[in-house]
Scaffold this motif. Structure first.
Motif, mmCIF file in Angstrom:
data_model
loop_
_atom_site.group_PDB
_atom_site.id
_atom_site.type_symbol
_atom_site.label_atom_id
_atom_site.label_comp_id
_atom_site.label_asym_id
_atom_site.label_seq_id
_atom_site.Cartn_x
_atom_site.Cartn_y
_atom_site.Cartn_z
ATOM 1 N N ASP A 98 -4.509 4.133 -7.862
ATOM 2 C CA ASP A 98 -3.444 3.858 -7.414
ATOM 3 C C ASP A 98 -1.962 3.989 -8.253
ATOM 4 O O ASP A 98 -1.770 3.200 -8.873
ATOM 5 C CB ASP A 98 -3.327 2.194 -7.112
ATOM 6 C CG ASP A 98 -2.268 1.381 -6.401
ATOM 7 O OD1 ASP A 98 -1.588 2.334 -5.831
ATOM 8 O OD2 ASP A 98 -2.047 0.416 -6.869
ATOM 9 N N ARG A 120 -2.657 -1.085 -3.233
ATOM 10 C CA ARG A 120 -3.002 -0.325 -1.974
ATOM 11 C C ARG A 120 -3.523 1.094 -2.300
ATOM 12 O O ARG A 120 -2.698 1.855 -3.017
ATOM 13 C CB ARG A 120 -2.214 -0.438 -0.707
ATOM 14 C CG ARG A 120 -1.720 -1.846 -0.450
ATOM 15 C CD ARG A 120 -0.708 -1.828 0.808
ATOM 16 N NE ARG A 120 -1.788 -1.474 1.956
ATOM 17 C CZ ARG A 120 -1.356 -0.359 2.764
ATOM 18 N NH1 ARG A 120 -0.395 0.629 2.359
ATOM 19 N NH2 ARG A 120 -2.218 -0.246 3.794
ATOM 20 N N ASP A 144 3.419 5.789 2.644
ATOM 21 C CA ASP A 144 4.322 4.849 2.205
ATOM 22 C C ASP A 144 5.923 5.484 1.846
ATOM 23 O O ASP A 144 6.931 4.989 1.517
ATOM 24 C CB ASP A 144 4.223 3.870 0.880
ATOM 25 C CG ASP A 144 3.750 4.865 -0.211
ATOM 26 O OD1 ASP A 144 4.204 6.034 -0.406
ATOM 27 O OD2 ASP A 144 3.309 4.472 -1.119
ATOM 28 N N ASP A 190 0.932 -0.232 -6.280
ATOM 29 C CA ASP A 190 1.376 -1.464 -5.129
ATOM 30 C C ASP A 190 0.146 -2.064 -4.785
ATOM 31 O O ASP A 190 0.070 -3.049 -3.902
ATOM 32 C CB ASP A 190 2.080 -0.733 -4.073
ATOM 33 C CG ASP A 190 1.192 0.201 -3.251
ATOM 34 O OD1 ASP A 190 -0.007 0.528 -3.540
ATOM 35 O OD2 ASP A 190 1.591 0.697 -2.044
ATOM 36 N N GLN A 204 6.671 7.023 -0.594
ATOM 37 C CA GLN A 204 7.027 7.368 -2.002
ATOM 38 C C GLN A 204 6.528 8.474 -2.517
ATOM 39 O O GLN A 204 5.766 8.951 -2.266
ATOM 40 C CB GLN A 204 6.358 5.888 -2.824
ATOM 41 C CG GLN A 204 6.987 4.854 -2.236
ATOM 42 C CD GLN A 204 8.457 4.427 -2.438
ATOM 43 O OE1 GLN A 204 8.797 4.665 -3.684
ATOM 44 N NE2 GLN A 204 8.999 4.061 -1.424
ATOM 45 N N ASP A 222 0.943 4.512 -7.323
ATOM 46 C CA ASP A 222 2.441 3.752 -7.310
ATOM 47 C C ASP A 222 2.269 2.328 -7.640
ATOM 48 O O ASP A 222 3.168 1.617 -7.743
ATOM 49 C CB ASP A 222 2.873 3.952 -5.752
ATOM 50 C CG ASP A 222 1.977 3.245 -4.796
ATOM 51 O OD1 ASP A 222 1.026 2.875 -5.212
ATOM 52 O OD2 ASP A 222 2.557 3.419 -3.720
#
Length: 699
Positions: A266, A272, A298, A270, A300, A268
């Motif tokens: 994961d 998810r 997302d 977050d 990002q 980033d």
């Protein structure tokens, strides 16, 4: 931490969105209530641990390649007896088919429904959703699933079945035994390629590997996985090659059964994982590997692009279609992969047996009577030294699914759940091997067979010691007789459009990714063959073992292919398929079966073997009206012909669409453009064409 509440979801691949909104179902019954009456439904599989923790991570191999790993460790003991347990025996699944899948792009209402029904925060489907895996975790096994190099979310590339995968597997076993949650004992399980990975890993003798439970896998890669009888399985190889590479490129095409692999990291942070899968924005919209710029759901930015970089390396995989090339038509063919060269024997489990035996691992071989790799199951078992740790179970199944298909449940009156039956036997085997529990395994006869039309039975060996070989000879007017008849011959104009497909999905035992949705009935197909059958039987007859055909053949062409099918003909004329075998006449000469094991050990059972090397091939075997002896085995079976039924063998010269059409007779590969070919079957005292059946006395 997740609670182990059995959800009955065997795999995310078949989780339809519509079913998510259906009425919420209650938890299904425990595993032991699903097993058939023959099996030990009282065997205790009560969960001893109520929850587990999961971790996904990369494990770096010695050569710097990172493999994707999910591991599940039991927690929250059900009673005080397990409260102090912190180290567990481990079951390893080492797979090219993705250790976990994702279903991105679900609408909000679909995600709500998913959470409501399954408790999942997002559509990541890992092995913990499988009832057998949850049962094993609940019993106090750590469970580890690893993507092979070149597959899933692992880095690297591969050619299928390359030996390097075995040494990778050994490194994974060593990594497991070094973990704080491991007690140092490891077992492996899984089917097909996942079964091959067990033999490959065991051949490297990692110290912690105690036992393996390989299901439905070949002994010899050339004749059982690529070219049975020297004839290329074109449909299987091409479809499987495309299927495997779609998995390896993380294809997102749910309508056709493809789901991207679950990410490992994961990036980033977050919480998810779904949003770590890049979007496909150009080119093939099911793949992100052809996009110049990586874009995420997302919005990002990512720095490492772990999944994208791993999958990009899979583009260098050598595809299974490589085996369709003309230079791979013989068993001694060589292919290159990087700086390495690879032969068929390098990839064959049978050639690994000497090292596997030396490693001391116990083996539970699992097979199916209608599996294309069935011969491998019996040879792998019989060619090993026998002992309490060597076992074999064969049930009435195809390569997939793991259970009995509904048409055969009805035909055979199968009253259990074969998939659950076998899982229970796996658990008993692992409890004995990894936990030292007296489960009764070591006292039982090592072979467990489902005799079709009769039921389950334990045996002491394979082949059965009490088998009696009974010959049925080809006779006049399509008869099949115990005695040798008058001399004669029968002519068959080869129907190159004959194809042994069954059901509305047009499949058979060789298309290993699915099974026919009907019984395999040959009644109409046999009208396109040369068929011989007995008179109605006046008593039942059990055939258990390896049928062998011994044919004397000539032709108007220098070479030809011969396919033989064994069927049970009921009084109403319905011909139910039992088994089959095939041989290209150019490989008529017998060779030493020990070639399959590099000469290191005998191959059992003792079956006809034709070498299939370039030097073994006689391109003019049938030229100048030569009469040639073709002796070859059919896939093993265990079948009871009931009173009033007939035994039939049918002989064809092609299985169009499944096997290649003989390239010297059909240069275009089109059935309607093949050279007219007539096979002549010779019979009588001088040419005793026959089938030899392994008959089990009624007593």
């Amino acid at each position: 931490m997740r609670k182990i509440t059995t959800l009955g979801i065997l795999t995310a691949l078949v989780l339809a969105i519509a079913s998510l909104m259906a009425n919420r179902t209650s938890d299904p019954p425990p595993l032991t209530t699903l097993v058939g009456p023959f099996f030990d439904a009282d065997y205790d599989v009560t969960e001893k641990f109520l929850s587990f923790r999961k971790e996904s991570r990369f494990v770096r191999l010695r050569d710097g390649t990172d493999l994707a790993v999910d591991f599940f460790v039991p927690e929250d003991a059900a009673d005080d007896s397990g409260s102090l347990t912190t180290r567990f025996p481990t079951i390893l699944e080492y797979t090219p088919y993705n250790r976990a899948f994702a279903l991105p792009g679900m609408a909000l209402w679909e995600r709500i429904a998913l959470r409501w029904r399954t408790g999942l925060k997002e559509a990541i489907f890992d092995r913990s959703l499988s009832q057998p895996v949850r049962t094993m975790i609940g019993l106090g096994y750590a469970y580890v699933v690893v993507d092979m190099r070149g597959t899933g979310a692992s880095f690297g590339s591969q050619t299928p079945l390359m030996p390097r995968l075995g040494s990778d597997g050994a490194e994974i076993v060593n990594w497991i035994t070094s973990q704080s949650w491991s007690n140092g004992s490891v077992g492996m399980r899984g089917q097909s390629y996942v079964a091959w990975s067990q033999y490959a890993t065991a051949s490297q003798a990692p110290e912690g590997l105690q036992c393996i439970a390989p299901g439905v896998i070949m002994f010899d890669t050339f004749t059982e996985g690529t070219r049975p009888g020297g004839i290329t399985t074109t449909r299987w190889l091409s479809e499987y090659s495309d299927h495997l590479q779609a998995f390896n490129l993380s294809k997102n095409d749910p309508d056709n059964g493809f789901f991207p692999v679950a990410p490992v990291v994961d990036e980033d942070g977050d919480g998810r994982w779904i949003d770590e899968i890049p979007l496909a924005s150009s080119g093939d919209v099911t793949l992100f590997t052809d996009d110049d710029e990586l874009i995420y759901r997302d919005g990002q930015l990512r720095e490492q692009h772990y999944l994208a970089r791993a999958v990009d390396e899979h583009k260098d995989n050598v595809l299974g279609r490589r085996l369709l090339e003309p230079d791979m038509r013989f068993s001694d063919a060589i292919q290159a992969f990087g700086n390495d060269t690879l032969s068929f024997i390098d990839t064959s489990p049978g050639a690994m047996l000497d090292k596997v035996a030396a490693s001391g691992v116990s083996v539970l071989n699992l097979g199916g009577w209608f599996d294309g790799f069935l011969k491998g199951t019996t040879k792998l078992f019989s060619s090993m030294e026998q002992g309490s740790g060597m076992r074999m179970i064969i049930g009435p199944r195809f390569h997939v699914p793991e259970g009995v298909t509904p048409p055969y449940q009805d035909l055979l009156g199968y009253d259990g759940d074969l998939a659950s039956d076998v899982v229970l036997e796996e658990i008993r085997f692992f409890d004995w091997c990894l936990k030292g529990i007296d489960t009764g395994v070591s006292e039982e006869d090592p072979v467990l067979l489902y005799v079709m039309n009769r039921g389950w039975r334990h045996e002491k060996s394979w082949p059965l010691e009490r088998q009696e070989i009974q010959s049925l000879h080809l006779g006049p007017s399509g008869s099949l007789e115990p005695g040798i008849g008058e001399p004669g011959s029968d002519h068959y104009n080869v129907d190159f459009e004959h194809t042994a497909d069954f059901g509305s999905n047009d499949t058979n035992r060789w298309i290993l990714m699915r099974s026919p949705d009907s019984l395999m009935v040959r009644t109409e197909l046999d009208e396109r063959t040369l068929a011989y059958e007995t008179e109605p039987l006046d008593t039942e007859l059990e055939v258990t073992g390896h049928p062998i055909v011994d044919l004397w053949v000539s032709a108007n062409q220098p070479d030809a292919d011969v396919f033989v099918y064994l069927s049970d003909v009921s009084p109403d004329g319905t011909a139910n398929y039992i088994t089959e075998g095939q041989l290209r006449a150019g490989f008529h000469r017998m060779q030493d079966p020990k070639l399959q094991t590099r000469g290191l050990r005998p191959v059992r059972p003792e079956l006809p073997w034709h070498g299939f090397r370039a030097e073994d091939y006689d391109a003019n075997a049938l030229a100048n009206d030569q009469i040639v002896n073709l002796r070859f085995d059919l896939q093993p079976t265990s079948w009871v012909f009931t009173e009033g039924h007939r035994i039939r063998i049918s002989i064809a010269g092609a299985d169009a669409g499944n096997f290649e059409l003989h390239p010297d007779l059909c240069s275009t590969g089109v059935a309607g453009q093949c050279s007219a070919t007539t096979l002549t079957l010779h019979r009588g005292t001088a040419y005793q064409s026959r089938i030899e059946l392994p008959v089990i006395p009624l007593s």
